[in-house]
Scaffold this motif. Structure first.
Motif, mmCIF file in Angstrom:
data_model
loop_
_atom_site.group_PDB
_atom_site.id
_atom_site.type_symbol
_atom_site.label_atom_id
_atom_site.label_comp_id
_atom_site.label_asym_id
_atom_site.label_seq_id
_atom_site.Cartn_x
_atom_site.Cartn_y
_atom_site.Cartn_z
ATOM 1 N N GLU A 132 -0.628 2.290 -5.302
ATOM 2 C CA GLU A 132 -1.137 1.129 -4.582
ATOM 3 C C GLU A 132 -0.015 0.392 -3.852
ATOM 4 O OE1 GLU A 132 -4.380 0.289 -4.341
ATOM 5 O OE2 GLU A 132 -4.720 2.186 -5.410
ATOM 6 N N PRO A 133 -0.326 -0.232 -2.713
ATOM 7 C CA PRO A 133 0.687 -1.044 -2.022
ATOM 8 C C PRO A 133 1.148 -2.210 -2.881
ATOM 9 C CG PRO A 133 -1.195 -0.587 -0.587
ATOM 10 C CD PRO A 133 -1.593 -0.171 -1.971
ATOM 11 N N ILE A 134 2.419 -2.582 -2.734
ATOM 12 C CA ILE A 134 3.035 -3.674 -3.492
ATOM 13 C C ILE A 134 3.262 -4.849 -2.551
ATOM 14 C CG2 ILE A 134 5.070 -4.369 -4.821
ATOM 15 C CD1 ILE A 134 5.453 -1.330 -5.431
ATOM 16 N N LEU A 135 2.726 -6.020 -2.894
ATOM 17 C CA LEU A 135 2.919 -7.214 -2.080
ATOM 18 C C LEU A 135 4.361 -7.691 -2.192
ATOM 19 C CD1 LEU A 135 1.764 -9.529 -0.326
ATOM 20 C CD2 LEU A 135 1.208 -10.720 -2.470
ATOM 21 N N LEU A 136 5.025 -7.857 -1.038
ATOM 22 C CA LEU A 136 6.413 -8.307 -1.012
ATOM 23 C C LEU A 136 6.524 -9.811 -0.753
ATOM 24 C CD1 LEU A 136 8.040 -5.379 1.013
ATOM 25 C CD2 LEU A 136 7.598 -5.542 -1.447
ATOM 26 N N PHE A 137 5.802 -10.308 0.243
ATOM 27 C CA PHE A 137 5.785 -11.749 0.521
ATOM 28 C C PHE A 137 4.674 -12.060 1.509
ATOM 29 C CE2 PHE A 137 9.031 -9.954 3.427
ATOM 30 C CZ PHE A 137 8.581 -10.376 4.661
ATOM 31 N N ASP A 195 13.565 8.813 -1.864
ATOM 32 C CA ASP A 195 12.114 8.796 -1.749
ATOM 33 C C ASP A 195 11.687 7.917 -0.580
ATOM 34 O OD1 ASP A 195 11.668 10.440 -3.976
ATOM 35 O OD2 ASP A 195 11.791 8.741 -5.346
ATOM 36 N N PRO A 196 10.756 8.378 0.253
ATOM 37 C CA PRO A 196 10.308 7.575 1.390
ATOM 38 C C PRO A 196 9.250 6.549 1.003
ATOM 39 C CG PRO A 196 9.249 9.724 1.456
ATOM 40 C CD PRO A 196 10.184 9.737 0.271
ATOM 41 N N TRP A 197 9.348 5.382 1.630
ATOM 42 C CA TRP A 197 8.375 4.304 1.510
ATOM 43 C C TRP A 197 7.970 3.885 2.918
ATOM 44 C CZ3 TRP A 197 7.316 1.350 -3.170
ATOM 45 C CH2 TRP A 197 8.022 1.795 -4.299
ATOM 46 N N TYR A 220 3.712 -5.659 2.812
ATOM 47 C CA TYR A 220 3.551 -4.726 1.691
ATOM 48 C C TYR A 220 4.514 -3.551 1.819
ATOM 49 C CZ TYR A 220 -0.823 -6.867 0.091
ATOM 50 O OH TYR A 220 -1.758 -7.737 -0.412
ATOM 51 N N ALA A 221 4.766 -2.905 0.686
ATOM 52 C CA ALA A 221 5.468 -1.628 0.648
ATOM 53 C C ALA A 221 4.628 -0.644 -0.150
ATOM 54 C CB ALA A 221 6.845 -1.778 -0.003
ATOM 55 N N VAL A 222 4.604 0.603 0.300
ATOM 56 C CA VAL A 222 3.904 1.653 -0.433
ATOM 57 C C VAL A 222 4.756 2.918 -0.377
ATOM 58 C CG1 VAL A 222 2.552 2.445 1.567
ATOM 59 C CG2 VAL A 222 1.681 2.810 -0.758
ATOM 60 N N ARG A 223 4.873 3.584 -1.505
ATOM 61 C CA ARG A 223 5.586 4.857 -1.518
ATOM 62 C C ARG A 223 4.714 5.922 -0.872
ATOM 63 N NH1 ARG A 223 7.205 9.014 -5.088
ATOM 64 N NH2 ARG A 223 5.806 8.338 -6.757
ATOM 65 N N ILE A 224 5.332 6.843 -0.134
ATOM 66 C CA ILE A 224 4.580 7.896 0.544
ATOM 67 C C ILE A 224 5.159 9.258 0.178
ATOM 68 C CG2 ILE A 224 3.850 6.428 2.452
ATOM 69 C CD1 ILE A 224 6.086 7.545 4.158
ATOM 70 N N LEU A 260 -1.747 5.907 6.474
ATOM 71 C CA LEU A 260 -0.985 5.683 5.240
ATOM 72 C C LEU A 260 -1.313 4.318 4.639
ATOM 73 C CD1 LEU A 260 2.520 7.077 6.284
ATOM 74 C CD2 LEU A 260 0.713 8.247 4.997
ATOM 75 N N THR A 261 -2.177 3.562 5.308
ATOM 76 C CA THR A 261 -2.589 2.240 4.826
ATOM 77 C C THR A 261 -4.015 2.317 4.288
ATOM 78 O OG1 THR A 261 -3.161 1.734 7.128
ATOM 79 C CG2 THR A 261 -1.057 0.922 6.325
ATOM 80 N N PRO A 262 -4.414 1.377 3.402
ATOM 81 C CA PRO A 262 -5.770 1.408 2.843
ATOM 82 C C PRO A 262 -6.840 1.345 3.936
ATOM 83 C CG PRO A 262 -4.369 -0.063 1.559
ATOM 84 C CD PRO A 262 -3.579 0.317 2.780
ATOM 85 N N GLN A 263 -7.902 2.119 3.773
ATOM 86 C CA GLN A 263 -8.886 2.286 4.823
ATOM 87 C C GLN A 263 -9.663 1.015 5.140
ATOM 88 O OE1 GLN A 263 -11.412 5.663 4.070
ATOM 89 N NE2 GLN A 263 -9.709 7.116 4.067
ATOM 90 N N ASP A 264 -9.756 0.082 4.183
ATOM 91 C CA ASP A 264 -10.526 -1.138 4.424
ATOM 92 C C ASP A 264 -9.629 -2.341 4.733
ATOM 93 O OD1 ASP A 264 -9.497 -1.149 1.856
ATOM 94 O OD2 ASP A 264 -11.246 -2.136 0.955
#
Length: 295
Positions: free
Chosen positions: A170-175, A138-140, A156-160, A119-123
């Motif tokens: 795209e994932p959202i940077l939280l801190f 909605d799940p994240w 990061y947070a990403v909706r799934i 569920l995370t970016p491949q690179d």
């Protein structure tokens, strides 16, 4: 199968599922013996009626020979969702970045089988994915982008999708890890900051908070970030003081069968001494108060 106390269980990153229907507790974790190097055997689970004695280990995931990953099986978190049980966990192979993938089973003790490769970016080098369900249902997934790739570890947070198969958008940077004043950098230039073990919790006053871990003045440290908007996207503000600062962390909260709020972490953070630890705690005026440690 023998019964053990927590001090006999060599787990990092403990995660406890409370099954009200079965009146059981299920304890998962990163198996301490091969957590850092060597081929991973899989994941185990322990079962308990009272949080004091644990029966196990029960093998709940053993990879088939063609499974793509063979090491760094870390931080399993198990959730009951729409009638099945899903395990979010970290996986890696030589030459392939670490990901958070998903396993699925019909029972909390498994056997779990591959469900979603990543569920995370491949690179990206990622770890420690945790589930969060927003007010719309909605799940994240909240996860860490590791310091080995970005130096200052990122959250990061990403909706799934509702079937936990894919990320949405795209994932959202939280801190970043250095945003917390109690986070201490490591390495030759003291600029390597760790992000580990996020866990989301809605406080009694409605505030959305996140536990997460890093390196601190006295070793592994766990603190609290708070969403100013009450939503997963933040902005996230770090508490000025950590919740636990004496070489323990990667925590999660659960409520016992009797209704007591508890925190479990692993402590100390020194290999091979890591063990699951459980504290009773309570909420007061938007703060967590650690009470006694369960024995």
């Amino acid at each position: 199968m023998s019964k053990k106390q927590l001090g006999d269980i060599h787990f990092r990153d403990p995660y406890i599922v409370v099954d009200q229907g079965r009146k059981k507790y299920y304890l998962y974790g990163s198996t301490g013996q091969n957590v850092w190097s060597g081929k991973a055997l899989g994941f185990d689970v322990y079962e308990s009626d009272d949080l004091a004695e644990w029966e196990g280990p029960i093998p709940c995931f053993r990879p088939e020979p063609d499974f793509w990953s063979d090491h760094h099986y870390w931080a399993p978190e198990v959730y009951e969702w729409e009638g099945r049980f899903y395990m979010f966990a970290s996986f890696k192979a030589d030459g392939i970045p670490r990901v958070t993938g998903v396993l699925a089973a019909d029972q909390p003790q498994g056997p779990f089988e591959p469900w979603s490769r990543a569920l995370t970016p491949q690179d990206w080098e990622c770890l420690d994915g945790t589930l969060f369900v927003d007010n719309s249902g909605d799940p994240w997934m909240v996860f860490c982008k590791e310091w080995v790739q970005v130096q200052d570890g990122e959250m990061y947070a990403v909706r799934i999708t509702r079937d936990f198969k894919e990320a949405v958008g795209e994932p959202i940077l939280l801190f970043k890890a250095s945003d917390a004043v109690w986070s201490v950098g490591g390495g030759d230039n003291q600029q390597n900051y760790v992000t580990d073990g996020p866990f989301l919790h809605r406080m009694e006053n409605g505030e959305l908070v996140m536990m997460w871990s890093t390196s601190g003045q006295e070793g592994y440290t766990m603190g609290i970030a708070r969403s100013a908007s009450g939503q997963i996207v933040g902005p996230w503000i770090q508490d000025p003081e950590p919740l636990f600062a004496k070489d323990g962390g990667h925590g999660m909260l659960f409520t016992t069968l009797e209704g007591q709020l508890c925190l479990t972490i692993h402590a100390p953070n020194k290999h091979p001494q890591e063990r699951p630890v459980i504290f009773r705690l309570e909420e007061a005026d938007g703060q967590f108060i650690l009470l006694d440690q369960m024995k």
